[in-house]
Design a protein around this motif. Sequence first.
Motif, short mmCIF file in Angstrom:
data_model
loop_
_atom_site.label_atom_id
_atom_site.label_comp_id
_atom_site.label_asym_id
_atom_site.label_seq_id
_atom_site.Cartn_x
_atom_site.Cartn_y
_atom_site.Cartn_z
N ASN A 22 4.83 -5.76 -61.42
CA ASN A 22 5.33 -5.92 -60.05
C ASN A 22 5.27 -7.36 -59.56
N LEU A 23 4.95 -8.29 -60.43
CA LEU A 23 5.07 -9.70 -60.08
C LEU A 23 6.56 -10.02 -59.92
N PRO A 24 6.93 -10.90 -58.99
CA PRO A 24 8.35 -11.06 -58.62
C PRO A 24 9.33 -11.25 -59.77
N PHE A 25 9.14 -12.21 -60.65
CA PHE A 25 10.13 -12.45 -61.70
C PHE A 25 10.10 -11.36 -62.76
N VAL A 26 8.93 -10.88 -63.08
CA VAL A 26 8.81 -9.80 -64.06
C VAL A 26 9.46 -8.54 -63.51
N ASN A 27 9.21 -8.25 -62.24
CA ASN A 27 9.76 -7.06 -61.61
C ASN A 27 11.28 -7.09 -61.57
N SER A 28 11.86 -8.21 -61.20
CA SER A 28 13.32 -8.32 -61.15
C SER A 28 13.93 -8.10 -62.53
N ASP A 55 20.69 -8.68 -60.13
CA ASP A 55 21.17 -9.86 -60.84
C ASP A 55 20.61 -11.10 -60.16
N PHE A 56 20.73 -12.23 -60.82
CA PHE A 56 20.17 -13.48 -60.30
C PHE A 56 20.77 -13.84 -58.94
N LYS A 57 22.07 -13.65 -58.78
CA LYS A 57 22.76 -14.06 -57.55
C LYS A 57 22.90 -12.93 -56.53
N PHE A 58 22.40 -11.77 -56.84
CA PHE A 58 22.57 -10.61 -55.98
C PHE A 58 21.37 -10.47 -55.05
N SER A 97 6.80 -2.16 -56.23
CA SER A 97 7.05 -3.20 -55.23
C SER A 97 8.41 -2.97 -54.54
N HIS A 98 9.40 -2.53 -55.30
CA HIS A 98 10.71 -2.23 -54.69
C HIS A 98 10.59 -1.04 -53.73
N TYR A 99 9.84 -0.05 -54.13
CA TYR A 99 9.64 1.11 -53.26
C TYR A 99 8.96 0.69 -51.95
#
Length: 130
Positions: A22-28, A55-58, A97-99
């Motif tokens: 759930n760390l930001p970059f890992v989670n994405s 996605d990166f730009k979304f 984290s998204h939830y």
Amino acid sequence: MKTKKYLLRFIYVYLIAGFISNLPFVNSYLLHRFDGDLFKYSNANASFTLHEIFDFKFSPISQRLIDRYIAEFHPDTKNEQVYRLYRINPLCFWRWSHYLITSRDFDYKSWKEIEPNRVPYNPENRYQDF
């Protein structure tokens, strides 16, 4: 005694994996890789639909986007509320984290309930993704 030891190890590993995922970059990355087709949103008549692809730009869904839709199309009051079209599964720890950040703002409604009331799909409408 041995069972308790293995259960504690399992809980520790599950919590550590949940924290790291759930760390930001890992989670994405995980959401994009594993759940790319899962996170969809719609209003009651599907004139506003959004598919989050991570996605990166979304950018994720926001109240500002919903307010722009309302200001532009002036829908009925019942069509102003946006629903999430996916169920929350607490066992999928990489989604926590998204939830907690995004999903808690939207009530759940099944696509099977929305689809019969759907307005015709218009690819020119920037608020209809699917």
